[in-house]
Design a protein around this motif. Structure first.
Motif, PDB file in Angstrom:
ATOM      1  N   GLY A   1       4.396  13.279   3.070  1.00  0.00           N
ATOM      2  CA  GLY A   1       3.346  13.874   3.842  1.00  0.00           C
ATOM      3  C   GLY A   1       2.117  11.942   4.077  1.00  0.00           C
ATOM      4  O   GLY A   1       3.375  11.403   4.366  1.00  0.00           O
ATOM      5  N   PRO A   2       1.918  12.669   5.358  1.00  0.00           N
ATOM      6  CA  PRO A   2       1.355  11.369   5.392  1.00  0.00           C
ATOM      7  C   PRO A   2       0.469  10.633   5.169  1.00  0.00           C
ATOM      8  O   PRO A   2      -0.272  10.871   4.071  1.00  0.00           O
ATOM      9  CB  PRO A   2      -0.120  12.370   6.384  1.00  0.00           C
ATOM     10  CG  PRO A   2       0.598  13.213   7.258  1.00  0.00           C
ATOM     11  CD  PRO A   2       1.116  13.861   5.776  1.00  0.00           C
ATOM     12  N   LEU A   3       0.416   9.616   5.077  1.00  0.00           N
ATOM     13  CA  LEU A   3       0.069   8.606   4.241  1.00  0.00           C
ATOM     14  C   LEU A   3      -1.277   7.433   5.357  1.00  0.00           C
ATOM     15  O   LEU A   3      -0.329   7.583   6.515  1.00  0.00           O
ATOM     16  CB  LEU A   3       0.894   6.898   4.113  1.00  0.00           C
ATOM     17  CG  LEU A   3       2.484   7.399   2.936  1.00  0.00           C
ATOM     18  CD1 LEU A   3       2.693   5.758   2.212  1.00  0.00           C
ATOM     19  CD2 LEU A   3       1.828   7.833   2.002  1.00  0.00           C
ATOM     20  N   ARG A   4      -2.611   7.543   4.958  1.00  0.00           N
ATOM     21  CA  ARG A   4      -2.970   6.882   5.231  1.00  0.00           C
ATOM     22  C   ARG A   4      -3.723   5.138   5.371  1.00  0.00           C
ATOM     23  O   ARG A   4      -4.089   5.545   4.278  1.00  0.00           O
ATOM     24  CB  ARG A   4      -4.505   7.347   5.534  1.00  0.00           C
ATOM     25  CG  ARG A   4      -4.302   9.766   5.345  1.00  0.00           C
ATOM     26  CD  ARG A   4      -4.023   9.675   7.491  1.00  0.00           C
ATOM     27  NE  ARG A   4      -5.080   9.951   7.946  1.00  0.00           N
ATOM     28  CZ  ARG A   4      -4.830  10.855   9.220  1.00  0.00           C
ATOM     29  NH1 ARG A   4      -3.860  11.078   9.817  1.00  0.00           N
ATOM     30  NH2 ARG A   4      -5.894  11.972   9.700  1.00  0.00           N
TER      31      ARG A   4
ATOM     32  N   PRO B   1      -4.583   9.012   1.047  1.00  0.00           N
ATOM     33  CA  PRO B   1      -5.109   7.297   1.766  1.00  0.00           C
ATOM     34  C   PRO B   1      -4.048   6.900   0.480  1.00  0.00           C
ATOM     35  O   PRO B   1      -4.075   6.655  -1.013  1.00  0.00           O
ATOM     36  CB  PRO B   1      -6.546   7.239   0.687  1.00  0.00           C
ATOM     37  CG  PRO B   1      -7.230   9.059   1.391  1.00  0.00           C
ATOM     38  CD  PRO B   1      -5.709   9.532   0.635  1.00  0.00           C
ATOM     39  N   ALA B   2      -3.819   5.388   1.454  1.00  0.00           N
ATOM     40  CA  ALA B   2      -3.296   4.319   0.947  1.00  0.00           C
ATOM     41  C   ALA B   2      -3.699   2.843   0.623  1.00  0.00           C
ATOM     42  O   ALA B   2      -3.232   2.533  -0.089  1.00  0.00           O
ATOM     43  CB  ALA B   2      -1.633   4.260   1.012  1.00  0.00           C
TER      44      ALA B   2
ATOM     45  N   MET C   1       0.709  -1.248  -0.030  1.00  0.00           N
ATOM     46  CA  MET C   1      -0.257  -0.042   0.062  1.00  0.00           C
ATOM     47  C   MET C   1       1.080   1.062  -0.774  1.00  0.00           C
ATOM     48  O   MET C   1       0.295   2.039  -0.977  1.00  0.00           O
ATOM     49  CB  MET C   1      -0.441   0.016   1.123  1.00  0.00           C
ATOM     50  CG  MET C   1      -1.759  -1.252   1.757  1.00  0.00           C
ATOM     51  SD  MET C   1      -2.871  -1.349   2.516  1.00  0.00           S
ATOM     52  CE  MET C   1      -4.216  -2.650   2.731  1.00  0.00           C
ATOM     53  N   ARG C   2       2.146   1.067   0.690  1.00  0.00           N
ATOM     54  CA  ARG C   2       2.791   2.601   0.591  1.00  0.00           C
ATOM     55  C   ARG C   2       3.759   2.642   0.153  1.00  0.00           C
ATOM     56  O   ARG C   2       3.581   3.540  -0.835  1.00  0.00           O
ATOM     57  CB  ARG C   2       3.859   1.923   2.031  1.00  0.00           C
ATOM     58  CG  ARG C   2       4.787   3.387   2.407  1.00  0.00           C
ATOM     59  CD  ARG C   2       6.083   2.989   3.301  1.00  0.00           C
ATOM     60  NE  ARG C   2       6.721   1.960   2.457  1.00  0.00           N
ATOM     61  CZ  ARG C   2       7.604   1.239   2.673  1.00  0.00           C
ATOM     62  NH1 ARG C   2       8.383   1.523   3.936  1.00  0.00           N
ATOM     63  NH2 ARG C   2       8.901   1.063   2.031  1.00  0.00           N
TER      64      ARG C   2
ATOM     65  N   GLY D   1       6.477   2.672   8.856  1.00  0.00           N
ATOM     66  CA  GLY D   1       6.194   4.010   9.226  1.00  0.00           C
ATOM     67  C   GLY D   1       5.692   4.519   8.827  1.00  0.00           C
ATOM     68  O   GLY D   1       5.779   5.600   8.377  1.00  0.00           O
ATOM     69  N   ILE D   2       4.093   4.187   8.413  1.00  0.00           N
ATOM     70  CA  ILE D   2       2.926   4.688   8.149  1.00  0.00           C
ATOM     71  C   ILE D   2       2.351   5.944   9.790  1.00  0.00           C
ATOM     72  O   ILE D   2       2.599   6.449   9.845  1.00  0.00           O
ATOM     73  CB  ILE D   2       1.953   3.832   7.658  1.00  0.00           C
ATOM     74  CG1 ILE D   2       1.971   3.267   7.069  1.00  0.00           C
ATOM     75  CG2 ILE D   2       0.231   4.193   7.899  1.00  0.00           C
ATOM     76  CD1 ILE D   2       2.467   3.716   5.783  1.00  0.00           C
ATOM     77  N   GLY D   3       2.972   4.867  10.927  1.00  0.00           N
ATOM     78  CA  GLY D   3       2.400   5.245  12.099  1.00  0.00           C
ATOM     79  C   GLY D   3       1.183   5.344  12.325  1.00  0.00           C
ATOM     80  O   GLY D   3       0.223   4.935  11.802  1.00  0.00           O
ATOM     81  N   GLN D   4       0.894   4.911  14.190  1.00  0.00           N
ATOM     82  CA  GLN D   4      -0.151   4.845  14.795  1.00  0.00           C
ATOM     83  C   GLN D   4      -1.518   5.914  14.157  1.00  0.00           C
ATOM     84  O   GLN D   4      -2.526   5.286  14.176  1.00  0.00           O
ATOM     85  CB  GLN D   4       0.288   4.380  16.018  1.00  0.00           C
ATOM     86  CG  GLN D   4      -1.252   4.431  16.823  1.00  0.00           C
ATOM     87  CD  GLN D   4      -1.023   2.821  16.542  1.00  0.00           C
ATOM     88  OE1 GLN D   4      -0.670   1.805  17.308  1.00  0.00           O
ATOM     89  NE2 GLN D   4      -2.592   2.639  16.165  1.00  0.00           N
ATOM     90  N   ASP D   5      -1.092   7.327  14.297  1.00  0.00           N
ATOM     91  CA  ASP D   5      -1.453   8.283  14.094  1.00  0.00           C
ATOM     92  C   ASP D   5      -2.471   8.189  12.775  1.00  0.00           C
ATOM     93  O   ASP D   5      -3.339   9.243  12.692  1.00  0.00           O
ATOM     94  CB  ASP D   5      -0.981   9.578  14.084  1.00  0.00           C
ATOM     95  CG  ASP D   5      -0.807   9.543  15.553  1.00  0.00           C
ATOM     96  OD1 ASP D   5      -0.782   9.175  16.571  1.00  0.00           O
ATOM     97  OD2 ASP D   5      -0.153  10.934  16.126  1.00  0.00           O
ATOM     98  N   ASN D   6      -1.802   7.164  11.409  1.00  0.00           N
ATOM     99  CA  ASN D   6      -2.159   7.540   9.951  1.00  0.00           C
ATOM    100  C   ASN D   6      -2.738   6.041  10.214  1.00  0.00           C
ATOM    101  O   ASN D   6      -3.433   5.791   8.724  1.00  0.00           O
ATOM    102  CB  ASN D   6      -1.174   7.297   9.500  1.00  0.00           C
ATOM    103  CG  ASN D   6      -0.632   9.046   9.286  1.00  0.00           C
ATOM    104  OD1 ASN D   6      -1.444  10.440   9.531  1.00  0.00           O
ATOM    105  ND2 ASN D   6       0.428   9.715  10.000  1.00  0.00           N
ATOM    106  N   LEU D   7      -3.154   5.430  11.369  1.00  0.00           N
ATOM    107  CA  LEU D   7      -3.809   4.540  10.887  1.00  0.00           C
ATOM    108  C   LEU D   7      -5.337   4.424  11.406  1.00  0.00           C
ATOM    109  O   LEU D   7      -5.234   4.716  12.989  1.00  0.00           O
ATOM    110  CB  LEU D   7      -3.993   3.449  11.582  1.00  0.00           C
ATOM    111  CG  LEU D   7      -4.442   1.114  11.752  1.00  0.00           C
ATOM    112  CD1 LEU D   7      -4.523   1.337  10.729  1.00  0.00           C
ATOM    113  CD2 LEU D   7      -3.885   0.465  12.806  1.00  0.00           C
TER     114      LEU D   7
END
Length: 465
Positions: A169-172, A228-229, A151-152, A191-197
């Protein structure tokens, strides 16, 4: 040890194994030892001199076995079972003996070609579309991480691996709040990060995410400048069996051109029974990646997780790396190490081959149907206990309940049940409250084993309340 000794000890261990399984009901399901008790019996330093195998096996019996929780116990109703049917164990003995590293076609052609055929057998067994391919992973966690990495890369034009994520930029990533923690971990590692899940609350009788809420969250993120990913759906979530409306979620993904992954790690096995597909599998062919674990409900010895791929190219474009020493000359072949994160690969397909041939789909279907029916029967028996409530009704063979009292009372009952040793259950959380979770799925469990849960729960509750 020479090979004659190896043969002799192998026979002795096989005899021990058969006796172990025949007498499992006489053992407490969960290990009854205190933290540190096993380590205290082990020398602090490694031995300088060789030790006799009979002494090693005696210590295995006296030191190790008291500290083992018996996952093959017929009254194991905790987590999801990691089953090991006898033919699967025999296949693993052969795999261990041959000890091949099956990373490339040329390093073990039979392992590669048998894997491809077993994936296709399972594709047919689960009713997936022609043309779907896949790979055997070690666990659903690895399959999910592979999908999130794909996805990334897809969302960044396949530049993340080369250039990193800086400036992207933030990937979601989107999912329901009923997903397994491996989804969170995959976003950490990728590397997406918890906040972007972004977790969409589950709702309805199967606790699936609302497609309209999902669509709104994606549109809001686009408006805010996020990218969005992908979307991760579930069939049979770990907590209470949460299952998404696959058709509705896939439609949202198609509207936004997002890569989709379906986590069916536990419940996917039940899809070998056609009667469950309308409720839990409709729309599955729209998903780019699907994972299910034959090592849970089908009886394949851990570890064995199949990731199906509608099109393998996006994942290959994400994970394939080909230094000179891994190149294969000659005719085009499949090298499954290019499909997964690890380079090294075990010969996992052999146990599927032994398992499917030994039981046939009919035999495996009968087991799953029994487990589902017995779970429903047990649920009603617990519902009838004085003061007990069913928190979530059975989704396939998984349900949860509460005893009288607050959350502390639920934990007190779980601890007492597991200390009692006759059954093994785990606590969970649903709707902000602690629940007691029951999942029927051990390969050799019987109706009597399953119905014993209600009797043991009542007896232990009366002893501690």
């Amino acid at each position: 040890m020479d090979w004659d000794e190896f043969a002799g000890w192998s026979k002795q261990i096989a005899d021990w194994g058969a006796q172990y399984h025949k007498t499992l009901r006489d053992r407490p399901v969960r290990a009854q030892t205190a933290p540190g008790a096993i380590a205290a019996q082990l020398p602090a330093r490694p031995p300088d001199q060789p030790e006799a195998m009979d002494e090693i096996l005696r210590d295995f019996e006296n030191i190790v076995m008291p500290g083992m929780t018996h996952w093959q116990h017929p009254r194991f109703f905790a987590y999801f079972c990691a089953n090991a049917a006898p033919p699967s164990m025999l296949a693993e003995q052969l795999v261990n003996t041959v000890a091949a590293q099956c990373m490339l076609w040329q390093t073990s052609p039979a392992a590669t070609e048998l894997e491809g055929r077993m994936i296709d057998w399972m594709r047919q067994a689960l009713g997936l579309a022609d043309g779907v391919t896949g790979v055997i992973q070690d666990s659903a966690s690895s399959a999910t991480l592979s999908a999130v990495l794909t996805m990334r890369e897809r969302a960044t034009g396949y530049t993340g691996n080369r250039h990193g994520l800086s400036g992207k930029g933030p990937l979601r990533i989107y999912c329901s709040d009923q997903v397994h923690s491996s989804i969170d971990r995959a976003c950490w590692v990728a590397g997406i990060g918890q906040d972007n899940l972004i977790k969409i609350p589950g709702q309805g009788p199967r606790f699936g995410m609302d497609a309209a809420a999902l669509d709104a969250a994606i549109r809001a993120d686009i408006a805010a400048g996020h990218t969005p990913a992908g979307i991760i759906a579930i069939t049979g979530g770990t907590g209470v069996g949460g299952s998404d409306d696959l058709t509705a979620i896939a439609r949202v993904a198609q509207d936004h051109d997002l890569y989709t992954h379906l986590d069916a790690a536990w419940a996917g096995s039940a899809m070998i029974c056609p009667e469950f597909r309308d409720a839990f599998w409709a729309g599955v062919d729209a998903y780019d990646s699907i994972v299910f674990n034959p090592h849970k409900w089908l009886g394949a010895q851990f570890d064995c997780s199949i990731q199906f791929l509608r099109d393998a190219e996006p994942q290959l474009n994400t994970l394939k790396i080909e230094p000179e020493y891994l190149k294969t000359s000659g005719d085009a072949v499949t090298n499954y190490s290019e499909w997964t994160i690890p380079l090294g690969r075990r010969f996992r397909a052999l146990k599927l081959w032994f398992l499917l041939r030994s039981y046939g789909l009919d035999g495996l279907q009968t087991r799953i149907r029994n487990h589902v029916a017995w779970a429903e029967e047990l649920c009603e028996a617990i519902r009838a206990l004085d003061g007990f409530d069913i928190s979530t009704n059975p989704i396939l063979s998984l349900f949860s309940f509460r005893c009288p009292g607050d959350d502390a009372a639920q934990q007190r009952l779980v601890d007492a049940l597991n200390d009692d040793g006759r059954i093994y259950l785990t606590q969970g959380s649903f709707d902000g409250r602690k629940v007691i979770r029951v999942q029927v799925g051990q390969f050799d469990t019987t109706r009597d084993d399953v119905m014993a849960v209600a009797r043991v729960v009542q007896e232990v509750w009366e002893a501690i309340r």
